[in-house]
Motif scaffolding. Structure first.
Motif, PDB file in Angstrom:
ATOM      1  N   ASN A   1       0.506  -3.089  -7.156  1.00 30.06           N
ATOM      2  CA  ASN A   1      -0.351  -3.792  -6.201  1.00 30.06           C
ATOM      3  C   ASN A   1      -0.999  -5.039  -6.783  1.00 30.06           C
ATOM      4  O   ASN A   1      -1.420  -5.936  -6.055  1.00 30.06           O
ATOM      5  CB  ASN A   1      -1.439  -2.843  -5.675  1.00 30.06           C
TER       6      ASN A   1
ATOM      7  N   ASN B   1       1.409   2.582  -9.197  1.00 32.40           N
ATOM      8  CA  ASN B   1       1.253   1.872  -7.932  1.00 32.40           C
ATOM      9  C   ASN B   1       0.117   0.847  -7.987  1.00 32.40           C
ATOM     10  O   ASN B   1       0.181  -0.194  -7.350  1.00 32.40           O
ATOM     11  CB  ASN B   1       1.023   2.866  -6.793  1.00 32.40           C
ATOM     12  N   LEU B   2      -0.927   1.160  -8.761  1.00 30.50           N
ATOM     13  CA  LEU B   2      -1.992   0.160  -8.955  1.00 30.50           C
ATOM     14  C   LEU B   2      -1.450  -1.082  -9.642  1.00 30.50           C
ATOM     15  O   LEU B   2      -1.807  -2.214  -9.316  1.00 30.50           O
ATOM     16  CB  LEU B   2      -3.139   0.789  -9.774  1.00 30.50           C
TER      17      LEU B   2
ATOM     18  N   GLU C   1      -0.295   7.067  -9.421  1.00 27.80           N
ATOM     19  CA  GLU C   1      -1.418   6.193  -9.058  1.00 27.80           C
ATOM     20  C   GLU C   1      -1.493   4.993  -9.990  1.00 27.80           C
ATOM     21  O   GLU C   1      -1.661   3.853  -9.540  1.00 27.80           O
ATOM     22  CB  GLU C   1      -2.728   6.972  -9.103  1.00 27.80           C
ATOM     23  N   THR C   2      -1.340   5.234 -11.286  1.00 23.12           N
ATOM     24  CA  THR C   2      -1.385   4.134 -12.251  1.00 23.12           C
ATOM     25  C   THR C   2      -0.252   3.134 -12.003  1.00 23.12           C
ATOM     26  O   THR C   2      -0.465   1.929 -11.998  1.00 23.12           O
ATOM     27  CB  THR C   2      -1.267   4.690 -13.697  1.00 23.12           C
TER      28      THR C   2
ATOM     29  N   ASN D   1       0.580  12.931 -10.359  1.00 25.22           N
ATOM     30  CA  ASN D   1      -0.257  12.143  -9.447  1.00 25.22           C
ATOM     31  C   ASN D   1      -0.956  11.008 -10.179  1.00 25.22           C
ATOM     32  O   ASN D   1      -1.021   9.875  -9.688  1.00 25.22           O
ATOM     33  CB  ASN D   1      -1.291  13.040  -8.766  1.00 25.22           C
ATOM     34  N   ASP D   2      -1.490  11.306 -11.362  1.00 29.96           N
ATOM     35  CA  ASP D   2      -2.163  10.265 -12.155  1.00 29.96           C
ATOM     36  C   ASP D   2      -1.188   9.159 -12.526  1.00 29.96           C
ATOM     37  O   ASP D   2      -1.531   7.967 -12.466  1.00 29.96           O
ATOM     38  CB  ASP D   2      -2.763  10.872 -13.425  1.00 29.96           C
TER      39      ASP D   2
ATOM     40  N   GLN E   1       8.138   9.762  -5.204  1.00 32.52           N
ATOM     41  CA  GLN E   1       6.920  10.540  -5.057  1.00 32.52           C
ATOM     42  C   GLN E   1       7.223  11.977  -4.633  1.00 32.52           C
ATOM     43  O   GLN E   1       6.372  12.678  -4.091  1.00 32.52           O
ATOM     44  CB  GLN E   1       5.960   9.848  -4.082  1.00 32.52           C
TER      45      GLN E   1
ATOM     46  N   HIS F   1       0.852  -1.193   0.000  1.00 34.75           N
ATOM     47  CA  HIS F   1       0.000   0.000   0.000  1.00 34.75           C
ATOM     48  C   HIS F   1       0.884   1.236   0.000  1.00 34.75           C
ATOM     49  O   HIS F   1       1.772   1.391   0.833  1.00 34.75           O
ATOM     50  CB  HIS F   1      -0.907   0.032   1.221  1.00 34.75           C
TER      51      HIS F   1
ATOM     52  N   ASP G   1       0.687   5.651  -0.594  1.00 35.49           N
ATOM     53  CA  ASP G   1      -0.128   6.836  -0.847  1.00 35.49           C
ATOM     54  C   ASP G   1       0.161   7.295  -2.266  1.00 35.49           C
ATOM     55  O   ASP G   1       1.281   7.679  -2.581  1.00 35.49           O
ATOM     56  CB  ASP G   1       0.214   7.945   0.153  1.00 35.49           C
ATOM     57  N   ASN G   2      -0.854   7.245  -3.112  1.00 33.58           N
ATOM     58  CA  ASN G   2      -0.633   7.451  -4.543  1.00 33.58           C
ATOM     59  C   ASN G   2      -0.663   8.927  -4.933  1.00 33.58           C
ATOM     60  O   ASN G   2      -1.530   9.364  -5.684  1.00 33.58           O
ATOM     61  CB  ASN G   2      -1.690   6.682  -5.350  1.00 33.58           C
ATOM     62  N   HIS G   3       0.289   9.686  -4.413  1.00 31.97           N
ATOM     63  CA  HIS G   3       0.318  11.105  -4.763  1.00 31.97           C
ATOM     64  C   HIS G   3       1.694  11.693  -4.491  1.00 31.97           C
ATOM     65  O   HIS G   3       2.522  11.089  -3.790  1.00 31.97           O
ATOM     66  CB  HIS G   3      -0.741  11.880  -3.968  1.00 31.97           C
TER      67      HIS G   3
END
Length: 275
Positions: A273, A269-270, A266-267, A262-263, A182, A3, A5-7
């Motif tokens: 995961n 890190n998804l 998030e992409t 940020n986008d 990040q 996990h 923080d996606n930013h």
């Protein structure tokens, strides 16, 4: 599954030419003056080329330029040495300290951009080729104008300044943020970009107001549009060739770039995961 923080957690800015001193004029004028005092005439372009480095390294780099080195040897019948570098710096520092109050005005858009990032929960760090004594002049003036940052790390507080990553790492420690992937480094010189890359950060180059473009606000208003556009394109290419992730014309475009980063974070890190 990991996990994260996606930013973006922090933005690390340069000072002169990025947050204050539009066109990064203060140090350039002084470099030209100290070499003139030694009977060596350097050009504006030569004075600017090493911009972003710690100031002693900046002087050392100028002396290593072929044309200037040849002039020095012709005048003094020997190669410049470390004593000459220290002597030039000893002249440089007090002159710059005297001039800095005139060159600590935040660039247009800097205060709003920093405040917007803070509202998003992003911490604000800074690195600089100035030493702590110089920043003790610049930072309070900028602060009174409304430009408030969370961390300042100067080149004399780490083992080596730019392009080494140590100032960025110290900011991360001061701000208690990680991973470096990040964090975003924002600056107006190639050395800023390389510093950020070496620290494992996203990098953003700023053109207008910066040292690579090297134009004051009045000069930008008065230069022919064709010439200005050519100069902007040239600086843009230079930043991208150095490895910049993004290049923007001025600091007002930064918040949109942060949204894009940020986008992308998030992409990425998804995808991590899912593994």
């Amino acid at each position: 599954m990991r996990h994260l923080d996606n930013h973006v957690k922090a933005v690390i800015f340069d000072w002169g030419g990025t947050l204050v001193d539009y066109g990064c004029m203060a140090p350039v004028e002084v470099f030209i003056e100290i070499f003139n005092r030694k009977g060596i005439e350097i050009t504006l372009k030569e004075a600017r080329e090493p911009m972003g480095l710690e100031k002693m390294d900046h002087i050392r780099t100028i002396l290593n330029m072929n044309r200037i080195n040849n002039m020095w040897v012709e005048k003094y019948n020997r190669q410049p040495d470390e004593q000459d570098i220290h002597e030039l710096y000893g002249t440089f520092e007090p002159i710059l300290l005297e001039k800095l109050p005139q060159y600590s005005e935040p660039v247009p858009g800097a205060i709003n951009s920093v405040n917007h990032l803070k509202k998003l929960g992003i911490k604000i760090g800074t690195t600089t080729g100035y030493n702590r004594k110089m920043m003790e002049v610049v930072a309070p003036i900028a602060d009174k104008k409304g430009l408030k940052v969370d961390s300042i790390v100067t080149s004399d507080e780490v083992p080596k300044g730019r392009p080494h990553p140590w100032m960025c790492y110290q900011n991360a420690i001061n701000l208690q943020v990680y991973p470096m992937s990040q964090l975003v480094k924002v600056g107006d010189t190639v050395n800023d970009i390389i510093e950020g890359i070496n620290a494992g950060m996203w990098t953003v180059g700023i053109i207008k107001g910066g040292s690579e473009l090297g134009l004051s606000e009045d000069q930008i208003k008065n230069v022919e549009s064709v010439q200005l556009n050519e100069s902007i394109k040239s600086v843009e290419r230079k930043f991208y060739e150095a490895g910049a992730d993004f290049v923007i014309e001025d600091i007002n475009e930064l918040t949109d770039v942060i949204d894009r980063i940020n986008d992308m974070i998030e992409t990425e890190n998804l995808q991590l995961n899912k593994k």
